[in-house]
Design a protein around this motif. Structure first.
Motif, PDB file in Angstrom:
ATOM      1  N   VAL A 181       0.835  -1.199   0.000  1.00  0.00           N
ATOM      2  CA  VAL A 181       0.000   0.000   0.000  1.00  0.00           C
ATOM      3  C   VAL A 181       0.869   1.248   0.000  1.00  0.00           C
ATOM      4  O   VAL A 181       0.581   2.238  -0.697  1.00  0.00           O
ATOM      5  N   MET A 182       1.970   1.212   0.745  1.00  0.00           N
ATOM      6  CA  MET A 182       2.872   2.366   0.779  1.00  0.00           C
ATOM      7  C   MET A 182       3.432   2.654  -0.615  1.00  0.00           C
ATOM      8  O   MET A 182       3.451   3.813  -1.073  1.00  0.00           O
ATOM      9  N   VAL A 183       3.876   1.630  -1.320  1.00  0.00           N
ATOM     10  CA  VAL A 183       4.454   1.817  -2.652  1.00  0.00           C
ATOM     11  C   VAL A 183       3.400   2.356  -3.624  1.00  0.00           C
ATOM     12  O   VAL A 183       3.664   3.297  -4.400  1.00  0.00           O
ATOM     13  N   LEU A 184       2.195   1.785  -3.591  1.00  0.00           N
ATOM     14  CA  LEU A 184       1.150   2.216  -4.518  1.00  0.00           C
ATOM     15  C   LEU A 184       0.729   3.667  -4.279  1.00  0.00           C
ATOM     16  O   LEU A 184       0.562   4.449  -5.222  1.00  0.00           O
ATOM     17  N   THR A 185       0.553   4.024  -3.005  1.00  0.00           N
ATOM     18  CA  THR A 185       0.159   5.415  -2.721  1.00  0.00           C
ATOM     19  C   THR A 185       1.249   6.398  -3.151  1.00  0.00           C
ATOM     20  O   THR A 185       0.951   7.489  -3.671  1.00  0.00           O
ATOM     21  N   MET A 186       2.506   6.015  -2.960  1.00  0.00           N
ATOM     22  CA  MET A 186       3.608   6.891  -3.378  1.00  0.00           C
ATOM     23  C   MET A 186       3.641   7.057  -4.887  1.00  0.00           C
ATOM     24  O   MET A 186       3.833   8.173  -5.397  1.00  0.00           O
ATOM     25  N   LEU A 187       3.460   5.966  -5.616  1.00  0.00           N
ATOM     26  CA  LEU A 187       3.509   6.053  -7.072  1.00  0.00           C
ATOM     27  C   LEU A 187       2.388   6.952  -7.609  1.00  0.00           C
ATOM     28  O   LEU A 187       2.615   7.808  -8.487  1.00  0.00           O
ATOM     29  N   VAL A 188       1.169   6.756  -7.104  1.00  0.00           N
ATOM     30  CA  VAL A 188       0.043   7.566  -7.594  1.00  0.00           C
ATOM     31  C   VAL A 188       0.217   9.027  -7.188  1.00  0.00           C
ATOM     32  O   VAL A 188      -0.062   9.953  -7.968  1.00  0.00           O
ATOM     33  N   SER A 189       0.706   9.278  -5.957  1.00  0.00           N
ATOM     34  CA  SER A 189       0.892  10.674  -5.527  1.00  0.00           C
ATOM     35  C   SER A 189       2.003  11.349  -6.318  1.00  0.00           C
ATOM     36  O   SER A 189       1.925  12.550  -6.623  1.00  0.00           O
ATOM     37  N   LEU A 190       3.073  10.575  -6.669  1.00  0.00           N
ATOM     38  CA  LEU A 190       4.128  11.146  -7.506  1.00  0.00           C
ATOM     39  C   LEU A 190       3.604  11.466  -8.904  1.00  0.00           C
ATOM     40  O   LEU A 190       4.028  12.442  -9.540  1.00  0.00           O
ATOM     41  N   LEU A 191       2.683  10.616  -9.389  1.00  0.00           N
ATOM     42  CA  LEU A 191       2.052  10.904 -10.683  1.00  0.00           C
ATOM     43  C   LEU A 191       1.246  12.203 -10.591  1.00  0.00           C
ATOM     44  O   LEU A 191       1.313  13.043 -11.505  1.00  0.00           O
ATOM     45  N   TYR A 192       0.505  12.365  -9.511  1.00  0.00           N
ATOM     46  CA  TYR A 192      -0.246  13.616  -9.286  1.00  0.00           C
ATOM     47  C   TYR A 192       0.699  14.808  -9.275  1.00  0.00           C
ATOM     48  O   TYR A 192       0.448  15.835  -9.917  1.00  0.00           O
ATOM     49  N   PHE A 193       1.829  14.637  -8.566  1.00  0.00           N
ATOM     50  CA  PHE A 193       2.802  15.720  -8.469  1.00  0.00           C
ATOM     51  C   PHE A 193       3.451  15.993  -9.830  1.00  0.00           C
ATOM     52  O   PHE A 193       3.669  17.138 -10.237  1.00  0.00           O
ATOM     53  N   GLY A 194       3.747  14.939 -10.558  1.00  0.00           N
ATOM     54  CA  GLY A 194       4.411  15.077 -11.839  1.00  0.00           C
ATOM     55  C   GLY A 194       3.539  15.731 -12.901  1.00  0.00           C
ATOM     56  O   GLY A 194       4.054  16.347 -13.838  1.00  0.00           O
ATOM     57  N   LEU A 195       2.212  15.592 -12.757  1.00  0.00           N
ATOM     58  CA  LEU A 195       1.300  16.191 -13.723  1.00  0.00           C
ATOM     59  C   LEU A 195       1.078  17.676 -13.470  1.00  0.00           C
ATOM     60  O   LEU A 195       0.332  18.330 -14.196  1.00  0.00           O
ATOM     61  N   GLY A 196       1.742  18.182 -12.440  1.00  0.00           N
ATOM     62  CA  GLY A 196       1.707  19.623 -12.215  1.00  0.00           C
ATOM     63  C   GLY A 196       0.621  20.121 -11.305  1.00  0.00           C
ATOM     64  O   GLY A 196       0.413  21.334 -11.204  1.00  0.00           O
ATOM     65  N   PHE A 197      -0.098  19.208 -10.617  1.00  0.00           N
ATOM     66  CA  PHE A 197      -1.099  19.668  -9.664  1.00  0.00           C
ATOM     67  C   PHE A 197      -0.367  20.222  -8.438  1.00  0.00           C
ATOM     68  O   PHE A 197       0.469  19.546  -7.827  1.00  0.00           O
ATOM     69  N   GLY A 198      -0.695  21.432  -8.024  1.00  0.00           N
ATOM     70  CA  GLY A 198       0.172  22.167  -7.126  1.00  0.00           C
ATOM     71  C   GLY A 198      -0.104  22.062  -5.642  1.00  0.00           C
ATOM     72  O   GLY A 198       0.627  22.647  -4.850  1.00  0.00           O
ATOM     73  N   THR A 199      -1.188  21.403  -5.178  1.00  0.00           N
ATOM     74  CA  THR A 199      -1.457  21.374  -3.746  1.00  0.00           C
ATOM     75  C   THR A 199      -0.607  20.327  -3.037  1.00  0.00           C
ATOM     76  O   THR A 199      -0.166  19.336  -3.619  1.00  0.00           O
ATOM     77  N   GLY A 200      -0.414  20.549  -1.701  1.00  0.00           N
ATOM     78  CA  GLY A 200       0.366  19.577  -0.921  1.00  0.00           C
ATOM     79  C   GLY A 200      -0.455  18.418  -0.407  1.00  0.00           C
ATOM     80  O   GLY A 200       0.059  17.568   0.329  1.00  0.00           O
ATOM     81  N   ALA A 201      -1.741  18.346  -0.815  1.00  0.00           N
ATOM     82  CA  ALA A 201      -2.607  17.280  -0.318  1.00  0.00           C
ATOM     83  C   ALA A 201      -2.138  15.898  -0.761  1.00  0.00           C
ATOM     84  O   ALA A 201      -2.490  14.881  -0.152  1.00  0.00           O
ATOM     85  N   PHE A 202      -1.347  15.827  -1.829  1.00  0.00           N
ATOM     86  CA  PHE A 202      -0.936  14.520  -2.369  1.00  0.00           C
ATOM     87  C   PHE A 202      -0.035  13.750  -1.401  1.00  0.00           C
ATOM     88  O   PHE A 202       0.185  12.552  -1.566  1.00  0.00           O
ATOM     89  N   THR A 203       0.524  14.413  -0.352  1.00  0.00           N
ATOM     90  CA  THR A 203       1.444  13.721   0.568  1.00  0.00           C
ATOM     91  C   THR A 203       0.720  13.047   1.737  1.00  0.00           C
ATOM     92  O   THR A 203       1.344  12.300   2.500  1.00  0.00           O
TER      93      THR A 203
END
Length: 380
Positions: free
Chosen positions: A60-82
């Motif tokens: 679960v840790m790996v999956l959440t990190m990968l999806v949140s990094l994708l969110y971050f990489g797509l340029g969405f600017g809020t810190g909620a992804f962490t």
């Protein structure tokens, strides 16, 4: 539904709602490709993974990190992804996956910081400081939770071991008490029944030839029977835990050995008794052990040895009590003594008092039993 699953579903919903709401409040981007709803969907996906965080913490840790990094990489600017990755890191560490948790947190933090620096389009100073603090706090909380759970587990195991030890100790004490009572019963019955048997034979033989002597033998049987019944009652009262205000058998200690010699004499054995020292100095358990050694030895003399004479020596010394019983008979065959009775029973009793005992044929004939019982037992 299990309580933990209900909690995780509620947590997942709360994370999804709060992170999406934070993203909406933060406002849209200048560039609308991809659209905002894609970012919201990714935040919901990371939150949904948390439902399985207890069953599969590292995954679960790996999956959440990968999806949140994708969110971050797509340029969405809020810190909620962490938020979701941080909770997944906390769960992994708390679930004893420490290496995975520490490594995942470090790699995740490095990727986000490097991406911020290389992108050059974000205010990296204040936001990254808060990100580092946030991840460090989560790691520390996870470690604290793991340590507390480990401590509680150790305490529970210690309590279980202590309970088991108490049960084993109680069982051991009960076994020792049963063994002690069995020895007491054997010693009381073996000695007195031997005297009764001999006197009954004498009475039967003299009943017609010499009624007066037969009467004396019957009187002895009556006295011995009364004594053994009183002593048996005292032993059985211990088992029943009944307070009895009736007659109590005289103390079975050094002071009672003269009575044993008298019974042996009634059984046809001439007994030379030599008791020296102050009996009052002898502790009750040591005195009882000395009494039983003499009792069992004289019983063996009456039943097995064919002796006409026996000597009983009891010396209360400064450090110990010396007990010696010697007869002039043919001795007691050691192989005829059942384990736990007779000489074996005396040996167990003396060793329980930290004493020593020898039982062997005597020089010049006969058999001798000698025991030394310390007045004070050595500290364990």
């Amino acid at each position: 539904m299990p309580r933990e699953l209900v909690i995780d579903c509620a947590l997942s919903f709360a994370v999804a709602a709060s992170t999406v709401l934070t993203s909406v409040i933060a406002g849209g981007r200048a560039e609308q490709s991809p659209p905002e709803w894609v970012g919201h969907l990714l935040l919901v996906v990371t939150a949904v993974f948390l439902v399985a965080r207890r069953r599969f913490p590292p995954q679960v840790m790996v999956l959440t990190m990968l999806v949140s990094l994708l969110y971050f990489g797509l340029g969405f600017g809020t810190g909620a992804f962490t938020v979701a990755p941080a909770l997944a890191v906390y769960t992994a560490i708390a679930a004893k996956h420490r290496i995975a948790g520490f490594s995942g947190a470090a790699v995740y933090l490095v990727i986000v910081l490097l991406a911020d620096r290389l992108g050059g389009q974000r205010d990296v100073s204040e936001g990254n400081v808060w990100l580092v603090i946030w991840i460090l706090v989560i790691v520390v909380l996870g470690e604290v939770s793991r340590s507390r759970a480990e401590h509680l587990r150790v305490v529970a195991e210690q309590a279980a071991r202590a309970e088991l030890t108490r049960e084993m100790e109680a069982q051991r004490r009960a076994d020792q008490e049963r063994l002690r009572i069995a020895r007491e019963l054997h010693d009381v019955l073996a000695h007195n029944i031997s005297v009764i048997s001999i006197q009954a034979g004498v009475a039967e033989h003299l009943l017609r030839k010499d009624p007066d002597k037969a009467h004396t033998a019957v009187t002895t049987i009556r006295s011995v029977t009364k004594d053994v019944l009183v002593e048996l009652r005292s032993i059985l009262d211990v088992l029943r835990r009944v307070d009895d205000a009736g007659e109590i058998f005289p103390p079975s200690g050094v002071e009672g050995i003269e009575r044993l010699a008298g019974r042996a004499a009634a059984g046809g054995i001439t007994v030379d008794l030599d008791v020296r020292g102050r009996a009052s100095r002898v502790p009750a358990d040591v005195g009882l052990a000395a009494y039983r050694v003499v009792q069992e030895s004289l019983t063996n003399v009456i039943r097995h040895s064919g002796a006409a004479r026996a000597s009983v020596v009891v010396h209360v010394n400064e450090a110990d009590v010396l007990v010696r019983v010697r007869d002039d008979g043919r001795g007691v065959p050691g192989d005829d003594v059942p384990a736990g009775n007779g000489i074996a029973g005396m040996t167990e009793r003396v060793k329980a008092m930290s004493g020593t005992i020898t039982a062997a044929p005597a020089d010049g004939g006969g058999f001798v039993v000698e025991a030394r019982l310390p007045l004070r037992r050595p500290e364990p």
